[in-house]
Every structure is written in C-alpha cells, then in structure tokens.
Write an enzyme that holds these catalytic residues in place. Structure first.
Site, mmCIF file in Angstrom:
data_model
loop_
_atom_site.group_PDB
_atom_site.id
_atom_site.type_symbol
_atom_site.label_atom_id
_atom_site.label_comp_id
_atom_site.label_asym_id
_atom_site.label_seq_id
_atom_site.Cartn_x
_atom_site.Cartn_y
_atom_site.Cartn_z
ATOM 1 N N TRP A 107 0.826 -1.208 0.000
ATOM 2 C CA TRP A 107 0.000 0.000 0.000
ATOM 3 C C TRP A 107 0.861 1.259 0.000
ATOM 4 O O TRP A 107 0.517 2.253 -0.640
ATOM 5 C CB TRP A 107 -0.968 -0.024 1.176
ATOM 6 C CG TRP A 107 -1.829 -1.251 1.135
ATOM 7 C CD1 TRP A 107 -1.844 -2.273 2.039
ATOM 8 C CD2 TRP A 107 -2.757 -1.615 0.103
ATOM 9 N NE1 TRP A 107 -2.735 -3.252 1.637
ATOM 10 C CE2 TRP A 107 -3.304 -2.873 0.456
ATOM 11 C CE3 TRP A 107 -3.178 -1.010 -1.078
ATOM 12 C CZ2 TRP A 107 -4.249 -3.528 -0.329
ATOM 13 C CZ3 TRP A 107 -4.125 -1.662 -1.870
ATOM 14 C CH2 TRP A 107 -4.644 -2.898 -1.502
ATOM 15 N N ASP B 9 -1.753 6.512 6.591
ATOM 16 C CA ASP B 9 -2.827 5.632 6.132
ATOM 17 C C ASP B 9 -3.060 4.625 7.247
ATOM 18 O O ASP B 9 -2.238 3.740 7.482
ATOM 19 C CB ASP B 9 -2.396 4.941 4.841
ATOM 20 C CG ASP B 9 -3.405 3.901 4.356
ATOM 21 O OD1 ASP B 9 -4.451 3.719 5.010
ATOM 22 O OD2 ASP B 9 -3.133 3.270 3.310
ATOM 23 N N LYS C 35 -12.419 -2.144 7.614
ATOM 24 C CA LYS C 35 -11.668 -3.032 8.500
ATOM 25 C C LYS C 35 -12.209 -2.952 9.927
ATOM 26 O O LYS C 35 -12.627 -3.935 10.498
ATOM 27 C CB LYS C 35 -10.186 -2.658 8.506
ATOM 28 C CG LYS C 35 -9.581 -2.333 7.157
ATOM 29 C CD LYS C 35 -9.261 -3.553 6.339
ATOM 30 C CE LYS C 35 -8.456 -3.167 5.104
ATOM 31 N NZ LYS C 35 -8.064 -4.318 4.292
#
Length: 364
Positions: free
Chosen positions: A106, A176, A200
């Site tokens: 990511w 993030d 999540k």
C-alpha cells in the site's frame, strides 16, 4: 459447521467482520428507520434525521479517538486508494519533495501515485527484508523541506504494524491507518492527517474517514477539481454531494459498539489477547508455523504465517471445512493470514488457535 445456525469464524481482511450486535440492530431498523416509514437508504441526506446520524458519527469519532478541536473529520468516498492521489494533488506543489516510508504494497501504491504530481522519495524501506519489519525510528531520515512524510501504520498483506511513530517536527506527518484505526489509542496531534477506509474496523466498505488539521488544510493547492479538494468537503460538512448514507449510519453504530465495550483502552486489551492466542501457537510450533513479521514489528490486526508448502493447501481446505473464512494470504504473497480486527470475537481466535494445534498434531 452448520452455516444456517452459526456465524462463520470470519477472518476476512476487508471487507471484514462487523459486530453482530450492530448487524442485528441494522436488521431491525432496515425497513422502517426509527418510525420514519423509510429505510436509511431511502431518505434524503439533507433530512434532519440523517443530519443527526451524520453529526453524531463525527462527534463519536472525535470523542473516542480523542481528536483535538483543531482537526476536521470528513467522510469521503473512493477508499484509501483515492487518497493516494488526493494527498499529493492537494499538498505536493511543483518542485516540492515528499517523503514516503516503504513498508509494503500500500505504501508502494501511494508512492507511485505521488510521482504523478511532484517529487516523492523513499525515506526508508524494508523491501530488501521482504517487508518483514518496520524501519527503526533512528534509521528514518528526511529532508527538512519536505512537503510531508507519509507512512502506512499497519500492513495487511505482510502483517506488520507501527508501535511507535516518528517525530517529524514541523514537517506534516500523514498516515494511512486503514487497517488499524480505532484498534488502540494514538496521539492524533502527532499527525497532520490520518485517513482510513472504513471496511476493517469502522464499518462496511464505501466510507473513507479523513482526519485533517486545519492549519495543514490551509496550505492546500486550490487549482484542482472541486471534488478532489478537501476544502470542498470541509465547507459542506462532507455533504457536497450525496454521501454513502448507509455506510455512515453503520460507522456510527460501530462507534457506539466500541463505546459500549469500554472505549479504545478495553478494545486494545481484547485485541492483544486475541492476537496472543494465535501468535503463541506459531511461536511454540517449533517451525511448523513460520510467522512472516519479525516479533517486534508484529501487527495486532493481521497475523501472517506460512506452513510447509505441501501442507499449506491442506490447512486452508480443512480450515474452510471447519468454518474458518478468509485465511488465505494475499494473492501477491500467498501463505496464510488471520485478520483479527476489532469485531472478530475472542472466541473465533481461540477456535483458530485450537484448530492450528490440532492440525499440527495430525500432520507433524
């Protein structure tokens, strides 16, 4: 396992498990939301009913996450992946540099997008070690004129997470936190911006939370499309266009659930207990299970491990038959992964721990 009577042991990495209590409440309110004669999915996002839901979710997030008053909370769309572009589009001016700490896939994607807008550079990377660890704080060096420093707080694919964050002084720090937001208390004031996909720990997919400091927002570039400006959503309380109303409603209910559980301090204790029962099996297995992350960099949210190649497929087959869902590792790396987000109950983690012990005893 009888799937009609029992919920699966859900270890999916995202979208992931949601609290059963929240799902049951949503089920009760789905058709006739609090006497309105409409579903939350049918009513106007300009209505007073939705406004109460929307503002209530923001207030709850600020309270639970101890967000200071000089920060804005936004509900956006496009996932964290859109943020990879929006951040440099808003804050990386021509000729400026931005530092990226590389800890997995990511952060690689975020770095790639930033290249389209300015001059990002890698401050530190653990790629040579197959992303098995987080860089040591003393090894992180960055230019003092950087527009910002960006990191990924938890790495779902590799199973690593930051336990302490770098102090970047006057350089804005952006994180993030898609896969570990609200899993533990943090000092929000260390960051100029935090962003996270909801799927999540915060709710269903479709909502992206952005927490941004007001003085950092004032430095943003203005000559960009309206829908890609953070200021657009600040000025309109995230209601510039139609927001993901059901997702925001669910996010608010998940925050209620966290509050009912005792807040982040109690959630942290539970997450540590859940991870421990699985990591303990890996550590005691004498190499039958091999954890990917080094112990000091282990994530509490994503537990990644390998088994001897000839047994890995069999493990996943037998796990599925026993009612475990989502244990396959990411398609890019393979292996096994148990995602133990907030809503995954301790009982599911204990059941997986027991299954892993039984599997080892059968096949060792």
């Amino acid at each position: 396992m009888n799937q009609t009577n029992t919920r699966a042991y859900n270890f999916n990495p995202g979208p992931s498990a949601l609290p059963l209590e929240v799902l049951e409440k949503a089920q009760r309110e789905l058709i006739n939301f609090r006497g309105t004669g409409m579903s939350i999915m049918e009513m106007s996002h300009r209505s007073s009913t939705f406004e109460e839901i929307h503002n209530g979710a923001i207030a709850r997030l600020k309270k639970l996450f101890s967000i200071p008053d000089d920060y804005e909370v936004l509900f956006l769309q496009g996932g964290a992946s859109l943020q990879f572009s929006m951040i440099p589009m808003n804050f990386l001016k021509a000729g400026q540099k931005a530092g990226y700490i590389m800890t997995g896939s990511w952060s690689e994607k975020a770095f790639k997008e930033a290249k389209l807008f300015g001059e990002p550079y890698q401050i530190a990377s653990t790629k040579e070690n197959k992303y098995r660890n987080i860089p040591a704080l003393q090894d992180i060096q960055y230019d003092l004129d950087a527009a910002y420093v960006h990191l990924t707080s938890n790495n779902t694919i590799y199973g690593t997470g930051w336990h302490d964050f770098p102090d970047t002084g006057n350089i804005p720090l952006i994180a993030d936190m898609s896969s570990d937001i609200m899993s533990k208390p943090i000092d929000v004031s260390k960051f100029s911006m935090i962003y996270a996909g909801a799927q999540k720990n915060l709710g269903p997919s479709g909502v992206t939370v952005v927490i941004i400091r007001k003085d950092f927002l004032e430095t943003a570039i203005t000559e960009i499309p309206t829908m890609l400006k953070y200021s657009t959503f600040v000025e309109n309380n995230s209601l510039y266009n139609t927001p993901p109303t059901f997702g925001i409603y669910m996010l608010g209910e998940v925050l209620n659930w966290i509050e009912d559980k005792g807040g982040l301090s109690e959630i942290t204790k539970l997450n540590e207990e859940k991870a421990k029962v699985i990591y303990d099996v890996i550590d005691r297995s004498n190499g039958f299970y091999t954890g990917h992350a080094t112990p000091e960099s282990r994530s509490l949210m994503n537990i990644t491990f390998r088994i001897a190649e000839e047994l890995e497929k069999q493990f996943l087959v037998e796990a599925k038959e026993a009612g475990f869902v989502g244990l396959n590792g990411h398609r890019s790396v393979g292996g096994c992964r148990a995602s133990t987000y907030n809503a995954v109950p301790f009982e599911a983690c204990q059941a997986l721990s027991d299954f892993m012990v039984e599997f080892q005893n059968k096949h060792q």
